[in-house]
Design a protein around this motif. Structure first.
Motif, mmCIF file in Angstrom:
data_model
loop_
_atom_site.group_PDB
_atom_site.id
_atom_site.type_symbol
_atom_site.label_atom_id
_atom_site.label_comp_id
_atom_site.label_asym_id
_atom_site.label_seq_id
_atom_site.Cartn_x
_atom_site.Cartn_y
_atom_site.Cartn_z
ATOM 1 N N ALA A 170 0.839 -1.202 0.000
ATOM 2 C CA ALA A 170 0.000 0.000 0.000
ATOM 3 C C ALA A 170 0.874 1.253 0.000
ATOM 4 C CB ALA A 170 -0.923 -0.007 1.208
ATOM 5 N N GLU A 171 1.945 1.242 0.787
ATOM 6 C CA GLU A 171 2.857 2.391 0.800
ATOM 7 C C GLU A 171 3.536 2.561 -0.555
ATOM 8 O OE1 GLU A 171 5.517 1.773 4.055
ATOM 9 O OE2 GLU A 171 3.997 2.246 5.571
ATOM 10 N N GLN A 172 3.945 1.433 -1.153
ATOM 11 C CA GLN A 172 4.559 1.502 -2.478
ATOM 12 C C GLN A 172 3.563 2.030 -3.509
ATOM 13 O OE1 GLN A 172 5.909 -2.486 -3.129
ATOM 14 N NE2 GLN A 172 7.881 -2.162 -2.086
ATOM 15 N N ALA A 173 2.332 1.544 -3.427
ATOM 16 C CA ALA A 173 1.297 2.011 -4.355
ATOM 17 C C ALA A 173 1.050 3.507 -4.149
ATOM 18 C CB ALA A 173 0.003 1.226 -4.162
ATOM 19 N N LEU A 174 1.061 3.933 -2.887
ATOM 20 C CA LEU A 174 0.877 5.353 -2.592
ATOM 21 C C LEU A 174 2.037 6.170 -3.160
ATOM 22 C CD1 LEU A 174 -0.781 7.530 -1.158
ATOM 23 C CD2 LEU A 174 0.544 7.054 0.910
ATOM 24 N N GLU A 175 3.252 5.672 -2.995
ATOM 25 C CA GLU A 175 4.423 6.363 -3.548
ATOM 26 C C GLU A 175 4.352 6.401 -5.080
ATOM 27 O OE1 GLU A 175 6.939 8.090 -2.143
ATOM 28 O OE2 GLU A 175 5.782 7.842 -0.302
ATOM 29 N N GLU A 176 3.950 5.280 -5.678
ATOM 30 C CA GLU A 176 3.812 5.242 -7.134
ATOM 31 C C GLU A 176 2.741 6.233 -7.594
ATOM 32 O OE1 GLU A 176 3.050 1.223 -8.309
ATOM 33 O OE2 GLU A 176 5.052 0.537 -7.742
ATOM 34 N N ALA A 177 1.633 6.276 -6.852
ATOM 35 C CA ALA A 177 0.554 7.207 -7.203
ATOM 36 C C ALA A 177 1.049 8.647 -7.093
ATOM 37 C CB ALA A 177 -0.655 6.989 -6.301
ATOM 38 N N ARG A 178 1.816 8.940 -6.043
ATOM 39 C CA ARG A 178 2.359 10.290 -5.892
ATOM 40 C C ARG A 178 3.331 10.606 -7.033
ATOM 41 N NH1 ARG A 178 3.350 10.043 0.599
ATOM 42 N NH2 ARG A 178 1.207 10.516 1.200
ATOM 43 N N ALA A 179 4.165 9.603 -7.363
ATOM 44 C CA ALA A 179 5.120 9.808 -8.462
ATOM 45 C C ALA A 179 4.370 10.034 -9.783
ATOM 46 C CB ALA A 179 6.063 8.621 -8.583
ATOM 47 N N MET A 180 3.332 9.243 -10.015
ATOM 48 C CA MET A 180 2.537 9.401 -11.237
ATOM 49 C C MET A 180 1.849 10.765 -11.245
ATOM 50 S SD MET A 180 0.921 5.578 -11.662
ATOM 51 C CE MET A 180 -0.156 6.020 -12.983
ATOM 52 N N GLN A 181 1.344 11.174 -10.089
ATOM 53 C CA GLN A 181 0.693 12.475 -9.998
ATOM 54 C C GLN A 181 1.701 13.587 -10.300
ATOM 55 O OE1 GLN A 181 -0.963 13.342 -6.173
ATOM 56 N NE2 GLN A 181 -2.147 15.073 -6.920
ATOM 57 N N ALA A 182 2.905 13.468 -9.745
ATOM 58 C CA ALA A 182 3.940 14.473 -10.014
ATOM 59 C C ALA A 182 4.314 14.468 -11.496
ATOM 60 C CB ALA A 182 5.169 14.202 -9.147
ATOM 61 N N GLU A 183 4.442 13.272 -12.079
ATOM 62 C CA GLU A 183 4.779 13.184 -13.497
ATOM 63 C C GLU A 183 3.659 13.758 -14.361
ATOM 64 O OE1 GLU A 183 5.916 9.797 -16.793
ATOM 65 O OE2 GLU A 183 6.249 9.367 -14.673
ATOM 66 N N ASN A 184 2.413 13.445 -13.991
ATOM 67 C CA ASN A 184 1.274 13.994 -14.736
ATOM 68 C C ASN A 184 1.253 15.523 -14.637
ATOM 69 O OD1 ASN A 184 0.411 11.493 -15.543
ATOM 70 N ND2 ASN A 184 -1.125 11.283 -13.949
ATOM 71 N N GLU A 185 1.538 16.039 -13.456
ATOM 72 C CA GLU A 185 1.591 17.489 -13.278
ATOM 73 C C GLU A 185 2.701 18.088 -14.137
ATOM 74 O OE1 GLU A 185 0.467 21.168 -11.933
ATOM 75 O OE2 GLU A 185 -0.563 19.261 -11.678
ATOM 76 N N LYS A 186 3.848 17.407 -14.162
ATOM 77 C CA LYS A 186 4.970 17.873 -14.976
ATOM 78 C C LYS A 186 4.586 17.859 -16.457
ATOM 79 C CE LYS A 186 9.725 16.666 -16.139
ATOM 80 N NZ LYS A 186 10.785 15.685 -15.954
#
Length: 169
Positions: free
Chosen positions: A57-73
């Motif tokens: 769950a923590e990894q998925a949360l980190e991946e989601a945050r990374a994806m969100q940051a990448e999407n924002e970028k």
């Protein structure tokens, strides 16, 4: 006798206490040997699964945050790209407008020059016509003056001189 049996169970007796304690210890040993191990293993396995689930769950949360940051970028990059495209389109439109204005100015200049040339030609033509008319009038006037002053012989002599002076082609 039932009363006596029930009475003997309630009253503490050393023998009964010993057998109860022995049965309890045997029960604890059996429970420890056959029950405690599987229960502990099940609990440890459950704890391990919960830990794994939390880690995932923590990894998925980190991946989601990374994806969100990448999407924002990517969104910011797309926004910058769209701004660049709009700017280039405006610049191209301005250049095209300037080119069209230059072409129109050139066309107006050419038309003005053509009109001036046409006016000059018409003016020259009118002057030529006027000269011809004045020449015709002068000739007619000269003819009338000469006709009155010249006799036929003198007239013939002038015509012959004029004919001789004409270039021969």
């Amino acid at each position: 006798m039932a009363f006596y049996l029930a009475q003997s169970l309630i009253e503490p007796s050393a023998g009964l206490f010993f057998w109860k304690a022995l049965a309890f210890v045997i029960f604890l040993l059996l429970l420890y040997k056959f029950g405690w191990g599987p229960i502990t293993e099940a609990l440890e396995e459950r704890e391990s699964r919960i830990e794994d689930s939390m880690t995932r769950a923590e990894q998925a949360l980190e991946e989601a945050r990374a994806m969100q940051a990448e999407n924002e970028k990517k969104r910011r990059e797309a926004e910058r790209e769209s701004q660049r495209i709009i700017r280039e389109a405006r610049e191209a439109a301005e250049e095209l407008r300037e080119e069209e204005l230059d072409k129109t100015r050139d066309k107006i200049t050419r038309m003005r020059e053509q009109a001036q040339a046409e006016i000059q030609r018409e003016k020259q033509g009118a002057l030529d016509d006027l000269r011809d008319e004045v020449a015709d009038l002068a000739i007619e006037a000269a003819r009338k003056v000469v006709q009155a002053d010249l006799d036929a012989d003198r007239h013939r002599e002038l015509v012959d001189d004029f004919i001789e002076e004409l270039p021969t082609n």
